[in-house]
Design an enzyme around this catalytic site. Structure first.
Site, mmCIF file in Angstrom:
data_model
loop_
_atom_site.group_PDB
_atom_site.id
_atom_site.type_symbol
_atom_site.label_atom_id
_atom_site.label_comp_id
_atom_site.label_asym_id
_atom_site.label_seq_id
_atom_site.Cartn_x
_atom_site.Cartn_y
_atom_site.Cartn_z
ATOM 1 N N ASP A 11 -5.681 8.826 -5.167
ATOM 2 C CA ASP A 11 -4.756 8.276 -4.173
ATOM 3 C C ASP A 11 -3.767 9.360 -3.742
ATOM 4 O O ASP A 11 -2.564 9.123 -3.593
ATOM 5 C CB ASP A 11 -4.009 7.052 -4.720
ATOM 6 C CG ASP A 11 -3.284 6.265 -3.631
ATOM 7 O OD1 ASP A 11 -3.516 6.558 -2.435
ATOM 8 O OD2 ASP A 11 -2.487 5.372 -3.965
ATOM 9 N N HIS A 45 3.547 13.752 1.265
ATOM 10 C CA HIS A 45 4.652 13.462 2.184
ATOM 11 C C HIS A 45 5.553 14.689 2.258
ATOM 12 O O HIS A 45 5.586 15.514 1.342
ATOM 13 C CB HIS A 45 5.500 12.282 1.684
ATOM 14 C CG HIS A 45 4.800 10.966 1.687
ATOM 15 N ND1 HIS A 45 4.502 10.277 2.837
ATOM 16 C CD2 HIS A 45 4.345 10.207 0.655
ATOM 17 C CE1 HIS A 45 3.904 9.139 2.524
ATOM 18 N NE2 HIS A 45 3.787 9.075 1.218
ATOM 19 N N ASN A 94 2.920 3.108 -4.267
ATOM 20 C CA ASN A 94 2.310 1.784 -4.143
ATOM 21 C C ASN A 94 0.855 1.859 -4.581
ATOM 22 O O ASN A 94 0.099 2.656 -4.020
ATOM 23 C CB ASN A 94 2.377 1.279 -2.699
ATOM 24 C CG ASN A 94 3.731 0.709 -2.349
ATOM 25 O OD1 ASN A 94 4.532 0.390 -3.229
ATOM 26 N ND2 ASN A 94 4.005 0.590 -1.068
ATOM 27 N N GLY A 112 4.157 7.358 -2.747
ATOM 28 C CA GLY A 112 2.965 8.152 -3.008
ATOM 29 C C GLY A 112 3.269 9.556 -3.475
ATOM 30 O O GLY A 112 4.362 10.087 -3.260
ATOM 31 N N HIS A 158 -6.938 1.554 -6.736
ATOM 32 C CA HIS A 158 -5.751 1.810 -7.577
ATOM 33 C C HIS A 158 -5.254 0.569 -8.338
ATOM 34 O O HIS A 158 -4.102 0.142 -8.178
ATOM 35 C CB HIS A 158 -4.617 2.436 -6.765
ATOM 36 C CG HIS A 158 -4.318 1.826 -5.428
ATOM 37 N ND1 HIS A 158 -4.168 0.479 -5.219
ATOM 38 C CD2 HIS A 158 -4.143 2.408 -4.205
ATOM 39 C CE1 HIS A 158 -3.895 0.255 -3.953
ATOM 40 N NE2 HIS A 158 -3.885 1.408 -3.310
#
Length: 511
Positions: free
Chosen positions: A396, A400, A369, A411, A287
């Site tokens: 990525d 959550h 991130n 994220g 990333h």
């Protein structure tokens, strides 16, 4: 009996092909590719039977015909960077939900990160997860193993027992290995086995300095009812005087955090490339999000190209001199190449870093991130896609719960939006050739992982995606297969819809 399927009346698209045609699949492999306008199934069936007769099959063996009705048939996508939260965090995602999300996104293979509970730090645990995933019968899964045992940052002894065949990638993703000596030790062990070291490049001491600023911003966001993923705030009135003041304070705190995190990424990217060169290992920079970091990757690749050119020139001179002197030429081994490949650098970028600018509202509040970056950084990533510096696009995917996101968990959910975001931003808006997108999402990740996938060629695995690149749809996370519903693309209209997915020639998903 062999399972035989003929997918016809399709647009065939991979890194080197964009043409009407059909694909004959047999025993989980692509058997033949027919290029041309074939809309008559009878004609194609005769052609397919002629091929099968060469294989010694009976003339009347059953062939399943699948009319693509003009849809685009492309190699299934391969994602080198996915968080499935399994084991131990199944409230966020589990194998079943994650693999269904991958299938809905058109992915034939995904690589899962080890930041689970417990951390995946053994080949046995990785293989157990892979077996459980295979039993579901959807997208293929590779499970990575941590660089340091249990993310402790000190012990790499578990890597002595890891085999490339089962674990092609190791990583500390979600964090970096703080101690350079430990990272070097892990990279050296990986180099001996030809295993890729994927690096979440972040100086952890600098990252810690950014946390108080993010915490400050989150506290203000909670107070005024703003989300931490940049969307879903339609009831918020930014023109209200108190709200406007809150936004200014949020933006200031997050700008400070993001400046520190940019430095943290840049410092660690350079460090990890230098350590990989010392270890003679293949480092994969995950990333990449800043102009400085992508330029560091570019410079490392250019140095490798220069070294290779110098070696080839020296060898050519030596061969010619031996010929002139009537002697037998003895090739000199390339010092930069070992039996396991030697030093190499690859990198990935994510759809969200390509699509979104993180210095302005509302996306400065979309916490991830590495953070969403400036427009200059975003443009630098697009340029790196054009010049070949970037090897692959990875999601990525980081699901959550909404409560965890509200508490600042970084994220986004990404598997089910990745193709449409990239097709919209790259092909539709920035005139990228769709073959290049196929290369970034299928062919090149397959090469990095050593898989016989990613292109439409006889003998390659029949992991295939049928999609409509022009169909527009509006992102509604309530319809996601993933348990993670936080996406910065909520409510956004995108172009490109996955319609079907074949795994090993079997139809496993239909939208």
């Amino acid at each position: 009996m062999s399972k035989i399927t003929l997918i016809y009346n399709a647009r065939l698209l991979d890194e080197s092909m964009d043409t009407p045609g059909a694909v004959l699949v047999m025993d989980a492999k692509i058997r033949s590719v027919f290029q041309g306008y074939y809309t008559n199934s009878e004609t194609l069936e005769k052609m397919a039977r002629a091929v099968l007769t060469e294989d010694g099959l009976e003339e009347k063996c059953p062939i399943e015909l699948f009319n693509a009705h003009g849809l685009t048939l492309t190699p299934a996508f391969i994602d080198m960077h996915v968080h499935l939260r399994y084991p131990g965090q199944t409230q966020k995602e589990d194998l079943n939900s994650g693999l269904h999300a991958a299938a809905a996104g058109g992915y034939g293979t995904i690589v899962a990160m080890p930041n689970t509970n417990p951390v995946v730090s053994s080949m046995e645990m990785a293989m157990k997860i892979e077996r459980e995933a295979a039993a579901i019968g959807l997208t293929h899964l590779f499970q990575t193993v941590s660089i340091s045992r249990d993310f402790g940052g000190e012990d790499t002894s578990h890597l002595d027992f890891v085999e490339k065949k089962y674990v092609p990638v190791i990583t500390e993703d979600g964090r970096d290995v703080p101690a350079s000596a430990v990272m070097l030790e892990g990279m050296t062990k990986a180099a001996e086995k030809g295993i890729i070291v994927s690096c979440h490049s972040e100086d952890m001491t600098l990252g810690a300095q950014a946390k108080p600023f993010r915490a400050e911003a989150l506290e203000i966001m909670k107070g005024v009812g703003l989300s931490a993923w940049g969307t879903g705030d339609e009831d918020f009135d930014p023109d209200d005087e108190e709200n406007a003041e809150a936004l200014d304070r949020i933006d200031l705190a997050l700008t400070k955090a993001n400046e520190i995190l940019a430095l943290a990424e840049d410092v660690a990217t350079v460090r990890n490339i230098m350590l990989a060169k010392q270890a003679d290992c293949h480092v994969h920079i995950a990333h990449v999000s800043t102009a400085v970091s992508i330029n560091a990757v570019r410079e490392a690749k250019n140095e490798l190209y220069d070294d290779e050119a110098d070696y080839n020139a020296d060898e050519a001179d030596a061969a010619y001199q031996a010929f002139e002197e009537g002697e037998k030429y003895q090739p000199v081994p390339n010092p930069r190449t070992t039996t396991n490949g030697g030093f190499a650098v690859s990198c990935e970028v994510t759809p969200h870093h390509l699509a979104l600018c993180g210095t302005d509202e509302p996306y400065i509040r979309a916490l991830v991130n590495p953070p969403l970056r400036s427009e200059d950084d975003r443009v630098a990533l697009l340029e790196a896609l054009r010049d070949g510096t970037v090897d692959v696009i990875s999601t990525d995917h980081a699901p959550h719960t909404l409560d965890d996101k509200a508490a600042g968990a970084p994220g986004f959910t990404g598997l089910e939006t990745a193709y449409a975001v990239c097709n919209s931003v790259l092909v539709k808006d920035n005139q990228f050739n769709p073959r290049r997108l196929s290369q970034l999402m299928s062919a090149q990740p397959a090469r990095l992982l050593g898989l016989q996938k990613g292109i439409l060629r006889p003998g390659y695995d029949a992991d295939l995606t049928l999609l409509d690149p022009d169909e527009e749809w509006t992102v509604d996370s309530r319809l996601f297969y993933s348990k993670g519903k936080a996406t910065p693309f909520e409510g956004r209209t995108l172009a490109g819809k996955v319609k079907y997915l074949f795994i090993d020639g079997r139809l496993v998903f239909e939208s």
